[in-house]
Write a protein that holds these residues in place. Structure first.
Motif: not given
Ligand SMILES: C=C(O[C@H]1C=CC=C(C(=O)O)[C@@H]1O)C(=O)O
Length: 338
Positions: A271-291
């Motif tokens: 089972q891959r679980t989180y491998y090949t998923g994604f991760l990072g900042e979501l609306n962290l510093w401002a709305p509609k911003e993601a990295s």
């Protein structure tokens, strides 16, 4: 970071590609928060199959500090186990058959390598930071999810000030000192397929979409082919629509997406679980911003054990034995650190 692990609260520390700022985000309780619509703010940790639940670390405390890690791990010759070779080659053969039958154009097939470790997790992360300056390097811990660490070369999507950036990434060759990679027709076609796919899936959500010429980029001891992609999303396009149009990318799943994903879930030997998923900042510093970054060149850690995850894109021209070697080469990104 050590403290987070001891008291069992969720936290993540990360550094973006080619930057010198380390960000750490701490959640003040052990709740497992799941985001459904990508409207929340914090740090997301998404599995390959999004219906398993996209984890969100609430940003109860956020710290940033300048860091400069330059700890090249001594490049001793790695002896890599050949365990799992037969199973991986059989899996690749099955993938090639599905491509030949016309079901699929491309499928990314992967495996998991288990090993015992004695290295301290903080030192592991410091070495990841020191060795992969142009990767997204992270250390993630959640008592209900586990502990993961990685150095990924792939951006899923970055959105800031209404501008979107992503990339078309494919093809691998080993890095050799003072030598530029020589790409063959198979690799060039494989990467073009990814660019075409991005154009089809993202194009109708964008005012314009520019896909640059492919260039060779270095990721540790490997080369890849990459085209930068940028544009402006149409007004009222949600982050959720953009993320769902890009994930899972053909660099981790295949073409057509749904058929490739079903093939992977039915045929891979784990089972891959989180491998090949994604991760990072979501609306962290401002709305509609993601990295957001794709979770590649990563491992799952527990007290004295690591699981490393590696895969490769299979197309009609793939040779199973070479695909095995490619996964062995990819495993060196994390094995070299351990
Ligand atoms: C699936 C992985 O790499 C992907 C990213 C770049 C190049 C790849 C390739 O050449 O096959 C893969 O698509 C992995 O590292 O586990």
């Amino acid at each position: 970071m050590g403290l987070g692990l001891e008291i069992g609260l969720p936290f993540v520390a990360f550094r973006k590609p080619n930057e010198q700022v380390l960000t750490a985000i701490f959640q003040s309780n052990a709740n497992l928060n799941i985001t459904k619509d990508f409207e929340d703010n914090g740090f997301v940790f998404a599995p390959f199959s999004l219906n398993e639940g996209v984890v969100l670390i609430q940003p109860d405390e956020v710290f940033q500090t300048h860091v400069l890690f330059e700890s090249e791990v001594k490049n001793k010759e790695l002896v890599i186990s050949e365990d799992g070779q037969k199973e991986h080659i059989e899996l690749v053969e099955k993938g090639i058959q599905a491509i030949q039958s016309g079901e699929l154009k491309k499928v990314v097939l992967s495996r998991k390598i288990d090993l015992k470790i004695s290295k301290n997790p903080i030192q592991i992360f410091k070495d990841v930071l020191g060795n992969y300056p142009n990767a997204f390097c992270y250390f993630f811990h959640h008592p209900k999810v586990g502990t993961w660490c990685g150095a990924t070369p792939e951006t899923l999507v970055r959105i800031k000030d209404g501008q979107l950036k992503t990339m078309s990434l494919a093809a691998t060759l080993p890095y050799e000192e003072n030598k530029q990679p020589e790409w063959g027709a198979k690799e060039i076609e494989e990467q073009q397929m990814v660019s075409d796919h991005i154009k089809d899936s993202l194009g109708n959500l964008m005012e314009d979409l520019i896909i640059e010429k492919a260039e060779s980029i270095r990721a540790g001891k490997l080369w890849h082919l990459r085209s930068e992609v940028k544009g402006v999303p149409l007004p009222n396009t949600s982050l959720s629509e953009i993320i769902n149009s890009l994930h899972p990318t053909p660099a981790v799943c295949g073409i057509p997406t749904k058929v490739a994903q079903d093939f992977i879930l039915q045929n891979e030997n784990y089972q891959r679980t989180y491998y090949t998923g994604f991760l990072g900042e979501l609306n962290l510093w401002a709305p509609k911003e993601a990295s957001l970054f794709v979770n590649l060149r990563c491992m799952e850690l527990s007290s004295n054990h690591a699981a490393i995850f590696v895969g490769g894109g299979i197309t009609a021209g793939s040779v199973p034995e070479q695909e095995w070697i490619e996964t062995q080469n990819k495993s060196k990104t994390m094995l070299g650190i351990l």
